[in-house]
Write a protein that holds these residues in place. Structure first.
Motif, PDB file in Angstrom:
ATOM      1  N   CYS A  35       0.414  -1.210   0.057  1.00 36.32           N
ATOM      2  CA  CYS A  35      -0.065  -0.136  -0.107  1.00 36.32           C
ATOM      3  C   CYS A  35       0.717   1.309   0.013  1.00 36.32           C
ATOM      4  N   ASP A  36       0.734   2.239  -0.368  1.00 35.65           N
ATOM      5  CA  ASP A  36       1.285   3.731  -0.816  1.00 35.65           C
ATOM      6  C   ASP A  36      -0.054   4.821  -1.180  1.00 35.65           C
ATOM      7  N   ILE A  37      -0.217   5.976  -0.483  1.00 26.20           N
ATOM      8  CA  ILE A  37      -1.180   7.062  -1.175  1.00 26.20           C
ATOM      9  C   ILE A  37      -0.614   6.927  -2.667  1.00 26.20           C
ATOM     10  N   VAL A  86       4.441   9.361  11.196  1.00 29.70           N
ATOM     11  CA  VAL A  86       3.704   9.074  10.902  1.00 29.70           C
ATOM     12  C   VAL A  86       3.598   7.193  10.771  1.00 29.70           C
ATOM     13  N   HIS A  87       3.714   7.201  11.778  1.00 25.37           N
ATOM     14  CA  HIS A  87       3.919   5.497  12.260  1.00 25.37           C
ATOM     15  C   HIS A  87       3.114   4.740  13.082  1.00 25.37           C
ATOM     16  N   ALA A  88       2.544   6.003  14.286  1.00 25.69           N
ATOM     17  CA  ALA A  88       1.875   5.345  15.379  1.00 25.69           C
ATOM     18  C   ALA A  88       0.755   4.895  14.633  1.00 25.69           C
ATOM     19  N   ASP A 104       8.665   0.420  11.863  1.00 25.43           N
ATOM     20  CA  ASP A 104       9.721   0.908  11.521  1.00 25.43           C
ATOM     21  C   ASP A 104      10.498   2.663  12.640  1.00 25.43           C
ATOM     22  N   ILE A 105      11.141   3.195  12.520  1.00 24.37           N
ATOM     23  CA  ILE A 105      11.489   3.903  14.176  1.00 24.37           C
ATOM     24  C   ILE A 105      11.577   5.030  13.349  1.00 24.37           C
ATOM     25  N   PRO A 106      11.434   6.061  14.172  1.00 25.56           N
ATOM     26  CA  PRO A 106      11.393   6.070  15.761  1.00 25.56           C
ATOM     27  C   PRO A 106       9.810   5.928  15.664  1.00 25.56           C
ATOM     28  N   ALA A 132      14.316  -1.344  15.159  1.00 27.00           N
ATOM     29  CA  ALA A 132      15.876  -1.043  15.429  1.00 27.00           C
ATOM     30  C   ALA A 132      16.990  -1.656  15.538  1.00 27.00           C
ATOM     31  N   ASN A 133      17.239  -1.430  13.740  1.00 24.54           N
ATOM     32  CA  ASN A 133      18.437  -1.692  13.225  1.00 24.54           C
ATOM     33  C   ASN A 133      19.994  -1.585  14.110  1.00 24.54           C
ATOM     34  N   PRO A 134      20.597  -0.842  14.068  1.00 22.10           N
ATOM     35  CA  PRO A 134      21.426  -1.391  14.103  1.00 22.10           C
ATOM     36  C   PRO A 134      21.491  -1.478  16.106  1.00 22.10           C
ATOM     37  N   ALA A 177      14.216  14.551  -1.968  1.00 17.55           N
ATOM     38  CA  ALA A 177      12.898  15.258  -2.570  1.00 17.55           C
ATOM     39  C   ALA A 177      11.486  14.245  -2.495  1.00 17.55           C
ATOM     40  N   HIS A 178      11.864  12.908  -2.667  1.00 20.54           N
ATOM     41  CA  HIS A 178      10.411  11.758  -2.202  1.00 20.54           C
ATOM     42  C   HIS A 178      10.011  11.845  -0.816  1.00 20.54           C
ATOM     43  N   SER A 179      11.062  12.856   0.417  1.00 20.56           N
ATOM     44  CA  SER A 179      10.789  12.258   1.395  1.00 20.56           C
ATOM     45  C   SER A 179      10.789  13.668   2.335  1.00 20.56           C
ATOM     46  N   PRO A 180       9.934  14.012   2.394  1.00 20.44           N
ATOM     47  CA  PRO A 180       9.382  15.378   3.159  1.00 20.44           C
ATOM     48  C   PRO A 180      10.119  15.451   4.941  1.00 20.44           C
ATOM     49  N   TRP A 181       9.759  14.451   5.168  1.00 21.99           N
ATOM     50  CA  TRP A 181       9.920  14.508   6.715  1.00 21.99           C
ATOM     51  C   TRP A 181      10.971  14.631   7.111  1.00 21.99           C
ATOM     52  N   ARG A 182      12.399  14.766   5.765  1.00 20.13           N
ATOM     53  CA  ARG A 182      13.820  14.698   6.261  1.00 20.13           C
ATOM     54  C   ARG A 182      13.938  15.860   6.405  1.00 20.13           C
ATOM     55  N   LYS A 183      13.418  17.062   5.729  1.00 17.49           N
ATOM     56  CA  LYS A 183      13.645  18.251   5.507  1.00 17.49           C
ATOM     57  C   LYS A 183      13.191  18.777   7.299  1.00 17.49           C
TER      58      LYS A 183
HETATM   59  N1  LIG Z   1      16.214   1.487   9.917  1.00 17.93           N
HETATM   60  C1  LIG Z   1      16.480   2.257   8.890  1.00 17.93           C
HETATM   61  O1  LIG Z   1      18.078   1.656   8.867  1.00 17.93           O
HETATM   62  C2  LIG Z   1      16.170   3.001   8.619  1.00 17.93           C
HETATM   63  C3  LIG Z   1      16.737   3.595   7.237  1.00 17.93           C
HETATM   64  C4  LIG Z   1      16.259   4.508   6.193  1.00 17.93           C
HETATM   65  C5  LIG Z   1      15.255   4.462   6.597  1.00 17.93           C
HETATM   66  N2  LIG Z   1      14.176   3.950   7.628  1.00 17.93           N
HETATM   67  C6  LIG Z   1      12.583   3.928   8.469  1.00 17.93           C
HETATM   68  O2  LIG Z   1      12.170   3.662   7.478  1.00 17.93           O
HETATM   69  C7  LIG Z   1      10.872   4.549   7.265  1.00 17.93           C
HETATM   70  C8  LIG Z   1      10.241   5.482   5.839  1.00 17.93           C
HETATM   71  O3  LIG Z   1      11.421   5.780   5.080  1.00 17.93           O
HETATM   72  P1  LIG Z   1      11.705   6.928   3.710  1.00 17.93           P
HETATM   73  O4  LIG Z   1      12.780   7.038   3.189  1.00 17.93           O
HETATM   74  O5  LIG Z   1      10.717   5.067   2.686  1.00 17.93           O
HETATM   75  O6  LIG Z   1      10.746   7.690   3.547  1.00 17.93           O
HETATM   76  P2  LIG Z   1       9.275   7.555   2.806  1.00 17.93           P
HETATM   77  O7  LIG Z   1       9.377   9.102   2.917  1.00 17.93           O
HETATM   78  O8  LIG Z   1      10.119   8.014   1.318  1.00 17.93           O
HETATM   79  O9  LIG Z   1       8.021   6.583   1.996  1.00 17.93           O
HETATM   80  C9  LIG Z   1       7.274   6.860   2.907  1.00 17.93           C
HETATM   81  C10 LIG Z   1       6.024   6.424   2.109  1.00 17.93           C
HETATM   82  O10 LIG Z   1       4.753   5.794   2.950  1.00 17.93           O
HETATM   83  C11 LIG Z   1       3.998   7.127   1.848  1.00 17.93           C
HETATM   84  N3  LIG Z   1       2.504   6.742   2.989  1.00 17.93           N
HETATM   85  C12 LIG Z   1       2.688   7.907   3.137  1.00 17.93           C
HETATM   86  N4  LIG Z   1       0.957   8.217   4.207  1.00 17.93           N
HETATM   87  C13 LIG Z   1       0.318   7.134   3.584  1.00 17.93           C
HETATM   88  C14 LIG Z   1      -0.546   6.569   3.886  1.00 17.93           C
HETATM   89  N5  LIG Z   1      -1.361   7.321   4.633  1.00 17.93           N
HETATM   90  N6  LIG Z   1      -1.339   5.493   3.176  1.00 17.93           N
HETATM   91  C15 LIG Z   1       0.265   4.496   2.225  1.00 17.93           C
HETATM   92  N7  LIG Z   1       1.634   5.048   2.441  1.00 17.93           N
HETATM   93  C16 LIG Z   1       1.361   6.541   2.865  1.00 17.93           C
HETATM   94  C17 LIG Z   1       4.254   8.097   1.485  1.00 17.93           C
HETATM   95  O11 LIG Z   1       3.831   7.962   0.415  1.00 17.93           O
HETATM   96  C18 LIG Z   1       6.111   7.460   1.676  1.00 17.93           C
HETATM   97  O12 LIG Z   1       6.385   6.376  -0.674  1.00 17.93           O
HETATM   98  C19 LIG Z   1      10.989   5.754   7.457  1.00 17.93           C
HETATM   99  O13 LIG Z   1      10.145   6.416   9.369  1.00 17.93           O
HETATM  100  C20 LIG Z   1      12.172   6.012   8.349  1.00 17.93           C
HETATM  101  O14 LIG Z   1      12.290   6.579   9.412  1.00 17.93           O
HETATM  102  C21 LIG Z   1      14.717   3.204   8.275  1.00 17.93           C
END
Ligand SMILES: NC(=O)c1ccc[n+]([C@@H]2O[C@H](COP(=O)([O-])OP(=O)(O)OC[C@H]3O[C@@H](n4cnc5c(N)ncnc54)[C@H](O)[C@@H]3O)[C@@H](O)[C@H]2O)c1
Length: 381
Positions: A35-37, A86-88, A104-106, A132-134, A177-183
């Motif tokens: 699933c992805d939006i 937006v995990h919870a 995935d974390i946090p 928590a892979n580390p 570009a794809h991950s708004p939370w990184r900004k």
């Molecule tokens: N543990 C690690 O080593 C590690 C490494 C990279 C990222 N992460 C974690 O992995 C997660 C994902 O990272 P990323 O870089 O792929 O993020 P990302 O922002 O690139 O991807 C998140 C995806 O979730 C989708 N999404 C958002 N709302 C949605 C909804 N309502 N329904 C369906 N899909 C939805 C977005 O469209 C996007 O494609 C993050 O939580 C990040 O912290 C962990």
């Protein structure tokens, strides 16, 4: 044996990688739903891919609507790989359907979510595994081993840093570009990679924090501090200094840790230019270890060294999934529980609030403590 039916929400670069790891490496699992939006992430070839996900996962049903996936796909496990803030909500919904969760974390983005997620897991027959892979790295297992053998004594002061420099910024950077939370995410909230491993050798939770931030100097598009430095402390006085960054121009290795114990010392200093990462230790308790001694640097945990499937962050991603599936098969608790995830996530949320309050010292609470509800009202974070 019946296979676990697995679904995923979030097909960013992390989600795409993790679901392929499940498909390629774990015979106990069958990927059935994704699933992805953004349907382009399913239909079209993305960064670091040769073929689109729909071709890599034939027969897997794609959903734009997460609720519909949970209703229809009859899942045993959902991987939550949405953005870091937006995990919870996704985890809570899966637990309400009694579906196991790999998050995935946090773990959470605020205190109210932490309370609701904690309560959702208590009510559910599903369980949450914290990604928590580390915590799975070989050199972190070495730290835990040295600690458990009594060679370090008790830690009383520790340091960790996670410095993630990227050469390109803004829309040129595929991450940003794809991950708004990184900004936007205050960097100290991305603290689990640093605190998770150190909590493995601690007897107490983190209780107090002060934190300061630098403001924005490097990436004008970023909406939060470039660097944040926090001091955490337990009730008995064990102190951790944590440095996290949003942007910087250092280009050094990412993850370093230093542990000062009552009987010894351990450090893992990540690479600096041509200098490889190094692990060193000394101990009062071991013959010839009274001078600091270099240990082999292993990302991979011993149990996976000869396993060609063990990939992702030095094998740690494989280890996470392997430990989780084994626990599910044996009907045991998740090896990195929701409680573990909250112990490593919530200190970062309080730290970010301390930085907003210019370094005010805050007391950290957890959802299983009475004071937590009052903190939700008081801080609104
Ligand atoms: N543990 C690690 O080593 C590690 C490494 C990279 C990222 N992460 C974690 O992995 C997660 C994902 O990272 P990323 O870089 O792929 O993020 P990302 O922002 O690139 O991807 C998140 C995806 O979730 C989708 N999404 C958002 N709302 C949605 C909804 N309502 N329904 C369906 N899909 C939805 C977005 O469209 C996007 O494609 C993050 O939580 C990040 O912290 C962990």
């Amino acid at each position: 044996m019946k296979k676990f039916k697995v679904g995923i929400v979030g097909l960013g670069h992390r989600g795409r990688y993790m679901i392929m790891l499940v498909k390629q490496c774990f015979e106990c699992a069958e990927v059935v739903a994704a699933c992805d939006i953004d349907p382009k992430l399913w239909d079209e070839t993305q960064w670091q891919q040769n073929t689109p996900m729909k071709e890599q996962l034939p027969g897997v049903k794609f959903y734009v609507d997460y609720n519909q996936m949970l209703e229809e796909a009859d899942l045993d496990l959902v991987l939550v790989e949405t953005g870091a803030d937006v995990h919870a909500e996704f985890c809570i919904k899966a637990l309400e359907h009694n579906i196991n969760v790999f998050s995935d974390i946090p773990s959470v983005a605020n205190l109210s979510e932490a309370k609701r997620l904690w309560e959702a897991e208590q009510r559910s027959t599903g369980k949450l595994m914290t990604g928590a892979n580390p915590n799975e790295w070989g050199f972190i297992n070495a730290l835990v081993d040295l600690y458990q053998k009594g060679l370090l004594g008790e830690p009383y002061y520790m340091e960790a840093e996670y410095i993630h420099s990227v050469k390109t910024q803004g829309t040129n950077n595929p991450y940003l570009a794809h991950s708004p939370w990184r900004k936007t995410l205050p960097p100290i909230r991305y603290c689990t990679h640093s605190l998770g491993p150190l909590l493995r050798i601690m007897k107490e939770a983190l209780r107090y924090v002060v934190c300061l931030g630098t403001g924005v100097h490097i990436n004008p598009e970023a909406l939060r501090d470039d660097m944040q430095a926090a001091l955490f402390q337990t009730e008995s006085g064990v102190t951790i200094r944590l440095l996290r960054n949003g942007a910087c121009r250092a280009f050094i290795g990412l993850h370093s840790y230093r542990v000062f114990g009552t009987k010894g010392y351990f450090e893992r200093i990540d690479s600096r230019g041509k200098t490889e990462p190094v692990v060193r230790f000394r101990s009062d308790e071991l013959y010839a270890a009274d001078t600091i001694t270099e240990l082999p640097h292993l990302m991979m945990a011993n149990e996976y060294i000869d396993n060609p499937k063990a990939g992702g962050h030095g094998g740690a991603d494989y280890a996470l999934l392997d430990h989780m599936f084994k626990a599910m098969i044996e009907g045991k608790d998740m090896p990195i529980s929701l409680r573990d995830g909250l112990l490593m996530t919530l200190p970062g949320i309080y730290a970010a609030e301390s930085a907003v309050r210019k370094g005010e010292k805050l007391t950290i609470h957890y959802p299983w403590e009475e004071e937590f509800a009052a903190d939700i009202e008081k801080y609104k974070i």
